[in-house]
Design a protein around this motif. Structure first.
Motif, PDB file in Angstrom:
ATOM      1  N   GLY A   1       0.822  -1.210   0.000  1.00  9.61           N
ATOM      2  CA  GLY A   1       0.000   0.000   0.000  1.00  9.61           C
ATOM      3  C   GLY A   1       0.850   1.252   0.000  1.00  9.61           C
ATOM      4  N   ILE A   2       0.277   2.349   0.475  1.00  6.17           N
ATOM      5  CA  ILE A   2       1.022   3.619   0.481  1.00  6.17           C
ATOM      6  C   ILE A   2       2.072   3.620   1.588  1.00  6.17           C
ATOM      7  CG2 ILE A   2       0.910   6.107   0.830  1.00  6.17           C
ATOM      8  CD1 ILE A   2      -1.751   6.175  -0.391  1.00  6.17           C
ATOM      9  N   TRP A   3       1.645   3.244   2.772  1.00  3.22           N
ATOM     10  CA  TRP A   3       2.526   3.414   3.931  1.00  3.22           C
ATOM     11  C   TRP A   3       3.244   2.144   4.330  1.00  3.22           C
ATOM     12  CZ3 TRP A   3       3.288   8.310   4.821  1.00  3.22           C
ATOM     13  CH2 TRP A   3       2.285   9.225   4.457  1.00  3.22           C
ATOM     14  N   GLY A   4       2.841   1.023   3.772  1.00  5.78           N
ATOM     15  CA  GLY A   4       3.505  -0.226   4.119  1.00  5.78           C
ATOM     16  C   GLY A   4       2.954  -0.827   5.393  1.00  5.78           C
ATOM     17  N   LYS A   5       3.383  -2.054   5.685  1.00  4.88           N
ATOM     18  CA  LYS A   5       2.850  -2.760   6.855  1.00  4.88           C
ATOM     19  C   LYS A   5       3.647  -2.450   8.112  1.00  4.88           C
ATOM     20  CE  LYS A   5       1.380  -6.503   3.850  1.00  4.88           C
ATOM     21  NZ  LYS A   5       1.696  -7.843   3.347  1.00  4.88           N
ATOM     22  N   GLY A   6       4.739  -1.751   7.951  1.00  6.54           N
ATOM     23  CA  GLY A   6       5.561  -1.426   9.116  1.00  6.54           C
ATOM     24  C   GLY A   6       6.763  -2.345   9.221  1.00  6.54           C
ATOM     25  N   PHE A   7       7.821  -1.828   9.850  1.00  2.77           N
ATOM     26  CA  PHE A   7       9.069  -2.569   9.976  1.00  2.77           C
ATOM     27  C   PHE A   7       8.837  -3.900  10.702  1.00  2.77           C
ATOM     28  CE2 PHE A   7      13.309  -3.045  12.238  1.00  2.77           C
ATOM     29  CZ  PHE A   7      13.972  -3.492  11.101  1.00  2.77           C
TER      30      PHE A   7
ATOM     31  N   GLU B   1       7.024  -3.583   3.504  1.00  2.00           N
ATOM     32  CA  GLU B   1       6.964  -3.039   4.864  1.00  2.00           C
ATOM     33  C   GLU B   1       6.879  -1.522   4.890  1.00  2.00           C
ATOM     34  OE1 GLU B   1      10.013  -4.761   7.315  1.00  2.00           O
ATOM     35  OE2 GLU B   1       8.944  -6.670   7.349  1.00  2.00           O
ATOM     36  N   HIS B   2       7.335  -0.876   3.828  1.00  2.00           N
ATOM     37  CA  HIS B   2       7.347   0.588   3.862  1.00  2.00           C
ATOM     38  C   HIS B   2       6.540   1.205   2.737  1.00  2.00           C
ATOM     39  CE1 HIS B   2      10.239   0.101   7.047  1.00  2.00           C
ATOM     40  NE2 HIS B   2      10.883  -0.746   6.271  1.00  2.00           N
ATOM     41  N   GLY B   3       5.859   0.363   1.968  1.00  2.00           N
ATOM     42  CA  GLY B   3       4.896   0.851   0.989  1.00  2.00           C
ATOM     43  C   GLY B   3       5.494   1.701  -0.126  1.00  2.00           C
ATOM     44  N   TRP B   4       4.613   2.489  -0.715  1.00  2.00           N
ATOM     45  CA  TRP B   4       5.056   3.300  -1.849  1.00  2.00           C
ATOM     46  C   TRP B   4       6.019   4.376  -1.373  1.00  2.00           C
ATOM     47  CZ3 TRP B   4       4.417   8.378  -3.838  1.00  2.00           C
ATOM     48  CH2 TRP B   4       4.812   8.508  -5.186  1.00  2.00           C
ATOM     49  N   ILE B   5       5.781   4.880  -0.162  1.00  2.00           N
ATOM     50  CA  ILE B   5       6.662   5.918   0.380  1.00  2.00           C
ATOM     51  C   ILE B   5       8.085   5.373   0.495  1.00  2.00           C
ATOM     52  CG2 ILE B   5       7.102   7.371   2.408  1.00  2.00           C
ATOM     53  CD1 ILE B   5       4.637   8.196   0.811  1.00  2.00           C
ATOM     54  N   GLY B   6       8.223   4.182   1.030  1.00  2.00           N
ATOM     55  CA  GLY B   6       9.535   3.563   1.169  1.00  2.00           C
ATOM     56  C   GLY B   6      10.197   3.341  -0.186  1.00  2.00           C
TER      57      GLY B   6
ATOM     58  N   ILE C   1      14.152   4.765  -4.474  1.00  2.00           N
ATOM     59  CA  ILE C   1      14.377   5.114  -5.872  1.00  2.00           C
ATOM     60  C   ILE C   1      14.966   6.509  -6.002  1.00  2.00           C
ATOM     61  CG2 ILE C   1      13.124   5.668  -8.017  1.00  2.00           C
ATOM     62  CD1 ILE C   1      11.449   3.099  -7.353  1.00  2.00           C
ATOM     63  N   VAL C   2      14.471   7.440  -5.191  1.00  2.00           N
ATOM     64  CA  VAL C   2      15.012   8.798  -5.240  1.00  2.00           C
ATOM     65  C   VAL C   2      16.474   8.806  -4.779  1.00  2.00           C
ATOM     66  CG1 VAL C   2      14.853  11.092  -4.199  1.00  2.00           C
ATOM     67  CG2 VAL C   2      12.797   9.972  -5.092  1.00  2.00           C
ATOM     68  N   LEU C   3      16.781   8.027  -3.730  1.00  2.00           N
ATOM     69  CA  LEU C   3      18.172   7.966  -3.256  1.00  2.00           C
ATOM     70  C   LEU C   3      19.092   7.452  -4.365  1.00  2.00           C
ATOM     71  CD1 LEU C   3      17.858   6.550   0.387  1.00  2.00           C
ATOM     72  CD2 LEU C   3      18.590   8.846  -0.299  1.00  2.00           C
ATOM     73  N   PHE C   4      18.647   6.395  -5.045  1.00  2.00           N
ATOM     74  CA  PHE C   4      19.475   5.856  -6.138  1.00  2.00           C
ATOM     75  C   PHE C   4      19.628   6.867  -7.257  1.00  2.00           C
ATOM     76  CE2 PHE C   4      19.175   1.482  -4.486  1.00  2.00           C
ATOM     77  CZ  PHE C   4      20.467   1.078  -4.723  1.00  2.00           C
TER      78      PHE C   4
ATOM     79  N   LYS D   1       4.895   2.798 -11.907  1.00  2.00           N
ATOM     80  CA  LYS D   1       4.506   1.388 -11.851  1.00  2.00           C
ATOM     81  C   LYS D   1       4.243   0.955 -10.399  1.00  2.00           C
ATOM     82  CE  LYS D   1       4.291  -3.035 -13.147  1.00  2.00           C
ATOM     83  NZ  LYS D   1       3.307  -3.616 -14.051  1.00  2.00           N
ATOM     84  N   LEU D   2       5.126   1.400  -9.493  1.00  2.00           N
ATOM     85  CA  LEU D   2       4.939   1.056  -8.079  1.00  2.00           C
ATOM     86  C   LEU D   2       3.642   1.644  -7.551  1.00  2.00           C
ATOM     87  CD1 LEU D   2       8.603   1.454  -6.866  1.00  2.00           C
ATOM     88  CD2 LEU D   2       7.203  -0.579  -6.503  1.00  2.00           C
ATOM     89  N   PHE D   3       3.343   2.879  -7.977  1.00  2.00           N
ATOM     90  CA  PHE D   3       2.094   3.505  -7.550  1.00  2.00           C
ATOM     91  C   PHE D   3       0.908   2.675  -8.030  1.00  2.00           C
ATOM     92  CE2 PHE D   3      -1.287   6.695  -7.498  1.00  2.00           C
ATOM     93  CZ  PHE D   3      -1.070   7.268  -6.250  1.00  2.00           C
ATOM     94  N   ALA D   4       1.038   2.183  -9.269  1.00  2.00           N
ATOM     95  CA  ALA D   4      -0.050   1.386  -9.836  1.00  2.00           C
ATOM     96  C   ALA D   4      -0.267   0.103  -9.039  1.00  2.00           C
ATOM     97  CB  ALA D   4       0.242   1.058 -11.296  1.00  2.00           C
ATOM     98  N   ILE D   5       0.800  -0.599  -8.661  1.00  2.00           N
ATOM     99  CA  ILE D   5       0.569  -1.879  -7.981  1.00  2.00           C
ATOM    100  C   ILE D   5       0.385  -1.707  -6.474  1.00  2.00           C
ATOM    101  CG2 ILE D   5       1.731  -3.254  -9.762  1.00  2.00           C
ATOM    102  CD1 ILE D   5       4.039  -3.683  -7.883  1.00  2.00           C
ATOM    103  N   GLN D   6       0.963  -0.654  -5.893  1.00  2.00           N
ATOM    104  CA  GLN D   6       0.861  -0.537  -4.429  1.00  2.00           C
ATOM    105  C   GLN D   6      -0.355   0.266  -4.006  1.00  2.00           C
ATOM    106  OE1 GLN D   6       5.032   0.906  -3.706  1.00  2.00           O
ATOM    107  NE2 GLN D   6       4.996  -0.797  -2.261  1.00  2.00           N
TER     108      GLN D   6
END
Lengths: 422, 600
Positions: free
Chosen positions: A292-298, A324-329, A334-337, B23-28
């Motif tokens: 999900g967005i926020w993930g299930k948690g650590f 565990e950290h969802g889309w935010i994680g 991805i941004v860090l990379f 893509k991640l937004f789409a699946i998550q």
């Protein structure tokens, strides 16, 4: 003493910070991927991958000190020697290596396993940089092009013999380097076109592609100047493309081993075999998608922990992050990379010597290909190719190899002023 | 120009990163299916089976209880090389069975548990318990099966068995799953919903190999199983057992009803079977054996067997004639025995004597009065109108219609209709002379023993009955269904019952039912000897007692036992005495019935 201070001041700390954050995040995710609530395990437990990874992370400090201490000229001077040594190791591993899951990629000495192909990456980067830095080097000279090609192809050839298609594929990264150094974009475009045709051939029945090529070619004929040269070029290109389509089709169906064929076909349609080759991709997407967005948690993930995702602490480590950290994680990783890659390219660009610049681009390209293929496969955009996510995935050889790769660039960058004087 | 390529390369990196994020937004975020799939992956539902409700008799004695039984489960993945010889010895199976079951289990799933051996008895379990440790991958799962401590009332209680494919398909509530147990006949079937309770479920998390990893969402979704409701029947265990003993070795049935409530005190089908045979591992074999018995023990005679009512029918004829005002009870009718064969002597009869002596000619005449009331010129049409009217009365008595007993498969008997005779003789081509045998309960008419017991209850109540039923209470404070609490009036004024009942009293005191006479208990009864074209006559008897405060109404049929006054009246009388007095004062009669030598 004076030199030491110089180094500390001149190292690019932004990259060091990005590097450190990625390594720590990777370490936490390795722990999460093997964590079992019922067993009350410590992240430092040396029986766990997380404990072992921490040891490997510790050793990178020594690698850092070593790389920084060695004279910066060493890397250019000894490029051929390092390359020669690694090639020798690649040959030896074919003879003395231990076969692990069908590939002879590992030396096992005592309890430590070593993967020479990991070290072939920075060795090849060094030798390519060194060769391209030779005075009078030109892409237009056939001899130069041939030798450069050979330097890249030799390790590729040895690695494909193991066989390790994933690592072999990474050497395609040098195409980006060559493009930056002036290789004609036409060559790059042809390469891209070939890849597109390759993928299309797998996805669509070849009769449609041939019809499409025919229509395109006919349209070009109608709307362009009608002279013999144009017409014959047009027909030549069309026939060559059709030839490529047929050879790809032939190659996929007759030369590739069945399990490779299946992997490529599953990429196109993972549902054809959800429990076989499609299993990895399906489970990996389920794990990431369930975050999900926020993930299930650590430590709260279930899919990776309960082994639904295979190789969850190595090649599929990104699943743990996604679950565990969802889309935010995922966004953060991805941004860090992306930041790291852009920063590395900026570093490469500010080098005054061609050696350092080519080496810098090699680092960026190798990391980029790993990033693209690894994350791409976990979310079903790439076929399942077993390569690690840099700094994240569990494994000493890969962490060492990526660290050395990056640290050498930092060392060269710290001395960019001195290199200019030469 | 070459420096511009840096921008292109960085742009490609940003492009790829953006593609990944989209893509991640789409699946998550945009796709819920992955969350469902993840849950489906890890959550395993474990059903908790409830205890089936117990069944008691009217005095709180156990009729049906639950008994623990054990299934031997197997997880093929965990099975290590075991000593199959000693395994087979312990569980008393041959090697082929072992291999077959093993292959079957493996085919089902290597990692999920499945049943290896069904229903190991308590004794077998005790014997194998210590040695089970030697056999990795085998587990015991406890369940419960039905147990019938008194082995009586088999057909009324019914039995429980695995749900069939057909039943599964018909189950619109979708409650049942394959392998579930369900009441198949009798009370077990009609009160299935009350008895079965509610299944519970636990949700466990499992890893990819099916190993439990704890409760799903800390067990918040788990539900407890709810045990089924206990049932209190109307059956008096002592009377039931006594009646079954009396009918042992005979073919027949007995139904005893409490007239003031419609509660069935005893319901016997003979021959019967031991209901314990239809539980446990030998179910299929025993079932086949019981089913192949030529005397069909699974045939629930009191509600399914249909016999001619014979002379018992005369009580109804009399009541209808009185209600229709075509007869006065004191009217003397001369009967010379020429209209129909008769065992009663020639002479003049009033109603009471006609009942007592069971005069066939008397009832021939009054039935003719009922049918031919001169409502039409044509005797054919007159008979039609008469039969229609008569049948309405009969049906009000619960004859020719289905009584609403709470045991499945109640038969309605048979009362011929106008349409039935039209079909045989043609429309308007039949009249009274074609149907006169109905007057004495012969011919086409057929009834069940239950209907005759109900008729006795109607006579006892002087004009009404309660739908007979076998369940008094459902659950802790449960009531029987509303339909069992409503009086059913048969449409005969109560005054008309007096002469009929007086006649029945005389039947027992001095008539054909003398064997049913009990000193200081006034029994009113009527015997019947139902003509049987296939062999010796069926012996029938119905009665209620005591006359002034009826506590029990009873009907008995003993097949091929000749006169109603012998087998059936004796049996009925003994059961009445047992119920009202608690002991038997006529051991010679008891001996006569137990011996069962009725014909000569």
């Amino acid at each position: 003493m004076k030199r030491e201070i110089n180094i500390i001041a001149n190292v690019d700390w932004l990259i060091m910070v990005l590097y450190g954050v990625l390594v720590v995040m990777g370490w936490l995710n390795i722990y999460a991927s093997v964590y079992d609530e019922n067993l009350n395990m410590s992240i430092f437990d040396l029986n766990l991958n997380s404990g072992k990874q921490l040891l490997w992370i510790g050793t990178t400090i020594f690698i850092f000190i070593t790389v920084m201490t060695i004279d910066f000229k060493f890397y250019e001077s000894f490029a051929y020697l390092i390359y020669g040594a690694v090639v020798l190791l690649l040959v030896l591993v074919l003879v003395f290596g231990k076969e692990i899951s069908g590939a002879k990629s590992w030396f096992v000495i005592g309890g430590v396993s070593l993967q020479p192909s990991e070290f072939a990456k920075f060795a090849t980067a060094l030798v390519v940089a060194k060769y391209m830095n030779t005075p009078g080097f030109r892409f237009s000279k056939f001899k130069n092009l041939f030798i450069l090609g050979a330097l890249v192809l030799i390790p590729m050839f040895l690695i494909i013999l193991q066989p390790d298609a994933g690592t072999t594929l990474i050497f395609m990264a040098f195409a980006i380097v060559f493009y930056r150094e002036g290789l004609s974009p036409v060559v790059v475009m042809i390469g891209l076109a070939l890849i597109i045709i390759f993928v299309l051939t797998l996805m669509v029945d070849k009769i449609y592609i041939i019809i499409a090529i025919g229509v395109l070619s006919a349209l070009t004929l109608v709307f362009s100047e009608k002279n013999i040269k144009r017409i014959s070029t047009n027909i030549l290109i069309a026939s060559l493309t059709i030839g490529v389509v047929f050879s790809v089709d032939f190659a996929v169906n007759n030369i590739l081993k069945p399990h490779h064929q299946r992997r490529i076909k599953v990429l196109i349609n993972p549902d054809i075999d959800p429990l076989g080759s499609g299993w990895n991709v399906t489970q990996s997407k389920i794990a990431i998608g369930s975050g999900g967005i926020w993930g299930k948690g650590f430590l709260q993930g279930t899919q990776t922990k309960f082994d639904f995702v295979p190789e969850q602490s190595t090649d599929f480590i990104f699943c743990t992050m996604g679950e565990e950290h969802g889309w935010i994680g995922s966004f953060v990783v991805i941004v860090l990379f992306a930041l790291l890659l852009i920063r590395v390219i900026n570093l490469a660009e500010r080098q005054k010597s061609r050696f350092s610049r080519v080496y810098g681009y090699s680092v960026a390209s190798i990391l980029f290909l790993h990033f693209m293929i690894n994350i791409g496969m976990t979310i079903g955009l790439f076929p399942v190719i077993g390569i690690p996510l840099p700094f994240f995935s569990y494994g000493g050889s890969s962490l060492w190899s990526f660290s050395i790769l990056l640290f050498i660039l930092l060392k060269l960058d710290a001395h960019r002023g001195q290199l200019l004087q030469r | 120009m070459i420096e511009g390529r840096k921008i292109i390369i960085q742009a490609v990196i940003i492009l790829i990163a953006s593609v990944f994020l989209v893509k991640l937004f789409a699946i998550q975020v945009m796709n819920e299916n992955y969350k469902l799939a993840a849950q489906h992956n890890i959550v395993q539902r474990i059903t908790e089976y409830p205890y089936r409700g117990l069944i008691f008799d009217r005095n709180g004695k156990y009729l049906v209880v639950n008994e623990p039984i054990y299934d031997l489960m197997i997880v093929p993945m965990e099975v290590n090389d075991i000593d199959t010889t000693s395994f087979c010895e312990i569980f008393n199976i041959d090697k082929e069975t072992f291999i077959d079951n093993y292959i079957k289990a493996k085919k089902y799933s290597v990692i999920k548990p499945s049943i290896f051996l069904k229903m190991i008895s308590n004794e077998e379990f005790a014997a194998s318990q210590d040695r089970l440790i030697e056999f990795e991958g085998f587990y015991i799962r406890a369940r419960s099966v039905r147990n019938y401590p008194h082995t009586c009332l088999a057909n009324a209680l019914g039995y429980v068995g695995e749900i069939s494919k057909n039943q599964l398909n018909r189950d619109s509530s979708k409650y049942y799953q394959q392998g579930d147990y369900i009441g198949i006949s009798g009370i077990e079937s009609s009160y299935e919903e009350a008895l079965r309770g509610e299944r519970g479920a636990r949700y466990k998390m499992v890893n990819v190999r099916g190993v439990e990893k704890g409760d799903f969402r800390e067990g918040r979704l788990d539900t407890l199983s709810k045990p089924g409701n206990n049932l209190v029947t109307t059956i008096d265990l002592e009377i039931q057992q006594y009646a079954e003993t009396l009918l042992r070795g005979k073919v027949g049935s007995l139904v005893a009803i409490e007239p003031s409530t419609g509660e069935i005190l005893a319901i016997v089908s003979s021959p019967s079977y031991d209901p314990n045979l239809l539980t446990g591992r030998e179910y299929s074999r025993n079932f086949a054996e019981i089913q192949s018995d030529t005397l069909v023990p699974l045939f629930n005679r009191p509600i399914m067997a249909m016999y001619p009512p014979g002379s018992m029918f005369k009580t109804m004829q009399a009541l209808i004639a009185l209600q229709e005002k075509v007869l006065h009870p004191e009217e003397l009718i001369y009967c010379d025995g020429r209209l129909i064969g008769d065992l009663a002597p020639i002479g003049t009869y009033d109603l009471r004597d006609a009942i007592t002596l069971s005069s066939n000619n008397y009832f021939y005449k009054i039935f003719r009065r009922i049918i031919n009331q001169r409502k039409a010129e044509s005797p054919y049409i007159d008979a039609r109108i008469g039969l229609e009217n008569w049948k309405r009365y009969i049906n009000a008595f619960g004859v020719g219609v289905q009584l609403e007993l709470d045991i499945p498969n109640v038969k309605s008997g048979f009362i011929p209709t106008v349409a039935y005779y039209d079909k045989i003789y043609g429309e308007n081509r039949w009249k009274f002379s074609n149907i006169y045998s109905l007057s004495i309960g012969q011919g086409e008419v057929l009834v069940t023993p239950l209907q005759m017991a109900n008729l006795a209850a109607i006579l006892a109540n002087k004009g009404y009955y309660y739908q007979p039923h076998v369940i008094k209470e459902i659950g802790e404070k449960g009531q029987p269904m509303d339909k069992y609490l409503a009086k059913q009036f048969v449409g005969i004024d109560s005054v008309h019952f007096t002469p009929v009942i007086d006649g029945m009293e005389a039947v027992v005191r001095s008539g054909s039912g003398r064997r049913a006479y009990i000193s200081d208990i006034e029994v009113c009864g009527k015997t019947s000897t139902a003509e049987n074209p296939h062999g010796a006559d069926h012996s029938g008897f119905m009665a209620f007692a005591p006359k002034d405060d009826p506590q029990i109404a009873i009907a008995v049929y003993v097949e091929n036992a000749g006169w109603g006054g012998r087998a059936a009246a004796s049996t009925g009388s003994l059961v009445i005495e047992k119920y009202l007095r608690g002991n038997i004062t006529r051991p010679w009669l008891e001996e006569f019935v137990l011996k069962g030598d009725f014909l000569y």
